[in-house]
Design a protein around this motif. Structure first.
Motif, PDB file in Angstrom:
ATOM      1  N   GLY A 189      29.742  65.122 -24.529  1.00 37.37           N
ATOM      2  CA  GLY A 189      28.844  63.972 -24.665  1.00 37.37           C
ATOM      3  C   GLY A 189      30.179  62.480 -23.375  1.00 37.37           C
ATOM      4  O   GLY A 189      30.076  61.523 -24.191  1.00 37.37           O
ATOM      5  N   TYR A 190      30.860  63.264 -22.771  1.00 36.44           N
ATOM      6  CA  TYR A 190      31.923  62.063 -22.817  1.00 36.44           C
ATOM      7  C   TYR A 190      31.785  61.057 -21.211  1.00 36.44           C
ATOM      8  O   TYR A 190      31.833  60.093 -20.802  1.00 36.44           O
ATOM      9  N   ALA A 191      30.843  62.335 -20.563  1.00 34.51           N
ATOM     10  CA  ALA A 191      30.034  61.530 -19.062  1.00 34.51           C
ATOM     11  C   ALA A 191      28.496  61.880 -19.140  1.00 34.51           C
ATOM     12  O   ALA A 191      28.381  62.606 -19.719  1.00 34.51           O
ATOM     13  N   LYS A 192      28.417  61.766 -18.069  1.00 36.68           N
ATOM     14  CA  LYS A 192      27.331  62.141 -17.471  1.00 36.68           C
ATOM     15  C   LYS A 192      26.778  61.718 -16.058  1.00 36.68           C
ATOM     16  O   LYS A 192      28.017  61.752 -15.139  1.00 36.68           O
ATOM     17  N   ALA A 193      26.861  62.752 -15.397  1.00 32.01           N
ATOM     18  CA  ALA A 193      26.324  63.387 -13.728  1.00 32.01           C
ATOM     19  C   ALA A 193      26.256  62.025 -12.907  1.00 32.01           C
ATOM     20  O   ALA A 193      25.054  61.151 -13.684  1.00 32.01           O
ATOM     21  N   ALA A 194      26.112  61.696 -11.710  1.00 33.96           N
ATOM     22  CA  ALA A 194      26.653  60.512 -11.413  1.00 33.96           C
ATOM     23  C   ALA A 194      25.185  60.376 -10.464  1.00 33.96           C
ATOM     24  O   ALA A 194      25.375  60.176  -8.923  1.00 33.96           O
ATOM     25  N   THR A 195      23.973  60.712 -10.985  1.00 33.92           N
ATOM     26  CA  THR A 195      23.306  60.731 -10.365  1.00 33.92           C
ATOM     27  C   THR A 195      22.896  59.350  -8.754  1.00 33.92           C
ATOM     28  O   THR A 195      23.013  58.828  -9.812  1.00 33.92           O
ATOM     29  N   ALA A 196      21.909  59.581  -8.113  1.00 35.78           N
ATOM     30  CA  ALA A 196      21.212  58.050  -7.582  1.00 35.78           C
ATOM     31  C   ALA A 196      20.633  57.182  -8.622  1.00 35.78           C
ATOM     32  O   ALA A 196      21.004  56.158  -8.840  1.00 35.78           O
ATOM     33  N   ALA A 197      19.183  57.752  -9.464  1.00 36.21           N
ATOM     34  CA  ALA A 197      19.373  57.207 -10.721  1.00 36.21           C
ATOM     35  C   ALA A 197      20.284  56.359 -11.659  1.00 36.21           C
ATOM     36  O   ALA A 197      19.554  56.039 -12.383  1.00 36.21           O
ATOM     37  N   ALA A 198      21.116  57.303 -12.016  1.00 33.53           N
ATOM     38  CA  ALA A 198      21.535  57.254 -13.354  1.00 33.53           C
ATOM     39  C   ALA A 198      22.713  55.461 -12.657  1.00 33.53           C
ATOM     40  O   ALA A 198      22.761  54.952 -13.486  1.00 33.53           O
ATOM     41  N   LYS A 199      22.999  55.267 -11.438  1.00 32.12           N
ATOM     42  CA  LYS A 199      23.544  54.669 -10.084  1.00 32.12           C
ATOM     43  C   LYS A 199      23.284  53.309 -10.608  1.00 32.12           C
ATOM     44  O   LYS A 199      23.093  52.426 -10.696  1.00 32.12           O
ATOM     45  N   LYS A 200      21.328  52.990 -10.447  1.00 35.42           N
ATOM     46  CA  LYS A 200      20.784  52.302 -10.357  1.00 35.42           C
ATOM     47  C   LYS A 200      21.234  51.721 -11.511  1.00 35.42           C
ATOM     48  O   LYS A 200      20.545  50.278 -11.896  1.00 35.42           O
ATOM     49  N   ILE A 201      20.340  52.639 -12.975  1.00 38.71           N
ATOM     50  CA  ILE A 201      20.546  52.277 -14.064  1.00 38.71           C
ATOM     51  C   ILE A 201      21.740  51.361 -15.051  1.00 38.71           C
ATOM     52  O   ILE A 201      21.856  50.589 -15.197  1.00 38.71           O
ATOM     53  N   LEU A 202      23.380  52.189 -14.139  1.00 38.37           N
ATOM     54  CA  LEU A 202      24.255  51.445 -14.867  1.00 38.37           C
ATOM     55  C   LEU A 202      24.736  50.326 -13.615  1.00 38.37           C
ATOM     56  O   LEU A 202      24.556  49.166 -14.570  1.00 38.37           O
ATOM     57  N   ALA A 203      24.209  49.886 -13.006  1.00 34.46           N
ATOM     58  CA  ALA A 203      24.456  48.357 -12.387  1.00 34.46           C
ATOM     59  C   ALA A 203      23.738  47.574 -12.754  1.00 34.46           C
ATOM     60  O   ALA A 203      24.082  46.728 -13.166  1.00 34.46           O
ATOM     61  N   GLU A 204      22.008  47.722 -13.311  1.00 35.91           N
ATOM     62  CA  GLU A 204      21.219  46.737 -13.489  1.00 35.91           C
ATOM     63  C   GLU A 204      22.042  46.732 -14.827  1.00 35.91           C
ATOM     64  O   GLU A 204      22.252  45.823 -15.013  1.00 35.91           O
ATOM     65  N   ASN A 205      22.589  47.596 -15.951  1.00 32.49           N
ATOM     66  CA  ASN A 205      22.940  47.509 -17.074  1.00 32.49           C
ATOM     67  C   ASN A 205      24.412  46.624 -17.166  1.00 32.49           C
ATOM     68  O   ASN A 205      24.511  45.900 -18.121  1.00 32.49           O
ATOM     69  N   LEU A 206      25.357  46.851 -15.956  1.00 32.01           N
ATOM     70  CA  LEU A 206      26.205  45.801 -16.055  1.00 32.01           C
ATOM     71  C   LEU A 206      26.511  44.872 -15.679  1.00 32.01           C
ATOM     72  O   LEU A 206      27.125  43.836 -16.288  1.00 32.01           O
ATOM     73  N   LYS A 207      25.071  44.338 -15.017  1.00 32.99           N
ATOM     74  CA  LYS A 207      25.046  42.901 -14.358  1.00 32.99           C
ATOM     75  C   LYS A 207      24.339  42.504 -15.428  1.00 32.99           C
ATOM     76  O   LYS A 207      25.041  40.921 -16.095  1.00 32.99           O
ATOM     77  N   GLN A 208      23.529  42.748 -16.652  1.00 30.56           N
ATOM     78  CA  GLN A 208      22.901  41.387 -17.657  1.00 30.56           C
ATOM     79  C   GLN A 208      24.351  42.175 -18.830  1.00 30.56           C
ATOM     80  O   GLN A 208      24.009  41.305 -19.610  1.00 30.56           O
ATOM     81  N   ARG A 209      25.338  42.969 -19.062  1.00 31.64           N
ATOM     82  CA  ARG A 209      25.877  42.617 -19.368  1.00 31.64           C
ATOM     83  C   ARG A 209      27.784  42.000 -18.935  1.00 31.64           C
ATOM     84  O   ARG A 209      28.583  41.250 -20.228  1.00 31.64           O
ATOM     85  N   ALA A 210      27.602  41.671 -18.030  1.00 35.50           N
ATOM     86  CA  ALA A 210      28.475  40.514 -17.644  1.00 35.50           C
ATOM     87  C   ALA A 210      29.425  39.262 -18.111  1.00 35.50           C
ATOM     88  O   ALA A 210      29.998  39.131 -18.256  1.00 35.50           O
ATOM     89  N   HIS A 211      27.798  38.741 -19.079  1.00 36.16           N
ATOM     90  CA  HIS A 211      28.049  37.765 -19.597  1.00 36.16           C
ATOM     91  C   HIS A 211      28.595  37.739 -21.323  1.00 36.16           C
ATOM     92  O   HIS A 211      29.864  37.420 -21.154  1.00 36.16           O
ATOM     93  N   LYS A 212      28.431  38.936 -21.691  1.00 34.38           N
ATOM     94  CA  LYS A 212      29.130  39.495 -22.874  1.00 34.38           C
ATOM     95  C   LYS A 212      30.324  39.657 -22.786  1.00 34.38           C
ATOM     96  O   LYS A 212      31.594  39.868 -23.364  1.00 34.38           O
ATOM     97  N   ASP A 213      30.390  40.212 -21.862  1.00 37.77           N
ATOM     98  CA  ASP A 213      31.667  40.776 -21.640  1.00 37.77           C
ATOM     99  C   ASP A 213      33.285  39.169 -20.917  1.00 37.77           C
ATOM    100  O   ASP A 213      33.609  40.025 -21.506  1.00 37.77           O
ATOM    101  N   ALA A 214      32.337  38.601 -20.410  1.00 34.71           N
ATOM    102  CA  ALA A 214      33.424  38.095 -20.475  1.00 34.71           C
ATOM    103  C   ALA A 214      33.899  36.789 -21.485  1.00 34.71           C
ATOM    104  O   ALA A 214      35.343  36.394 -21.382  1.00 34.71           O
ATOM    105  N   LYS A 215      33.119  36.540 -22.409  1.00 41.44           N
ATOM    106  CA  LYS A 215      33.641  36.179 -23.813  1.00 41.44           C
ATOM    107  C   LYS A 215      34.385  38.129 -24.918  1.00 41.44           C
ATOM    108  O   LYS A 215      35.147  36.963 -24.591  1.00 41.44           O
ATOM    109  N   ILE A 216      34.022  38.752 -24.232  1.00 36.67           N
ATOM    110  CA  ILE A 216      35.112  39.346 -24.963  1.00 36.67           C
ATOM    111  C   ILE A 216      36.185  39.504 -24.058  1.00 36.67           C
ATOM    112  O   ILE A 216      36.847  39.655 -25.056  1.00 36.67           O
ATOM    113  N   LEU A 217      35.844  39.359 -23.060  1.00 38.20           N
ATOM    114  CA  LEU A 217      37.546  38.969 -22.115  1.00 38.20           C
ATOM    115  C   LEU A 217      38.272  37.960 -23.206  1.00 38.20           C
ATOM    116  O   LEU A 217      39.324  37.918 -22.741  1.00 38.20           O
ATOM    117  N   ALA A 218      37.029  36.781 -22.970  1.00 32.53           N
ATOM    118  CA  ALA A 218      37.995  35.550 -23.338  1.00 32.53           C
ATOM    119  C   ALA A 218      39.059  35.650 -24.898  1.00 32.53           C
ATOM    120  O   ALA A 218      39.392  34.974 -24.422  1.00 32.53           O
TER     121      ALA A 218
END
Length: 146
Positions: A34-63
């Motif tokens: 459960g440490y990783a999952k295969a990087a299929t095209a669909a999984a990469k798209k989902i990851l990109a969307e999730n990262l875009k949505q979390r960018a603001h939260k990550d900036a606050k955590i970093l600060a």
């Protein structure tokens, strides 16, 4: 084989990183554990969307992590240990540092603190990994107990 890491793995990468590993390592260890999952095209798209949505939260955590690192760097820390003629009975460990920081109101996991083997009195430095991009330097003094 490309995989998307679900959890941080030392010497490999952080959660949500896409890394190349050997197929056997991925299929026999990372994916079943459960440490990783295969990087299929669909999984990469989902990851990109999730990262875009979390960018603001990550900036606050970093600060927050950077503010905590500055607070730790400016904190006078004194650790008292049983000693005789400048030598300590035992050693000062990461657990001792975490406990001293907790007494000052700063909670840091002892596993994130890297400290050398300290067996004498004096001034020392240790490094605490607060965030994947932020490391704090802990300056502390080891004194003899009264």
């Amino acid at each position: 084989m490309e995989v998307i890491l679900i959890k941080d793995i030392e010497n490999l990468g952080y959660a949500n990183d896409i890394v190349n590993v050997k197929p056997g390592y991925a299929n026999n260890y990372l994916i079943p554990q459960g440490y990783a999952k295969a990087a299929t095209a669909a999984a990469k798209k989902i990851l990109a969307e999730n990262l875009k949505q979390r960018a603001h939260k990550d900036a606050k955590i970093l600060a927050d992590a950077q503010a905590l690192a500055e607070k730790i760097a400016n904190l006078p820390l004194v650790i008292a240990a049983k000693a005789e003629e400048g030598r300590i009975f035992g050693a000062i460990t990461a657990a001792d540092l975490a406990e001293a920081l907790a007494a000052k109101g700063i909670e840091i996991d002892r596993k994130t603190i890297a400290v050398e083997n300290i067996k004498t009195l004096g001034e020392y430095e240790a490094v605490a990994k607060i965030h994947r991009d932020v490391k704090a330097t802990i300056k502390f003094t080891v004194t003899a107990e009264e």
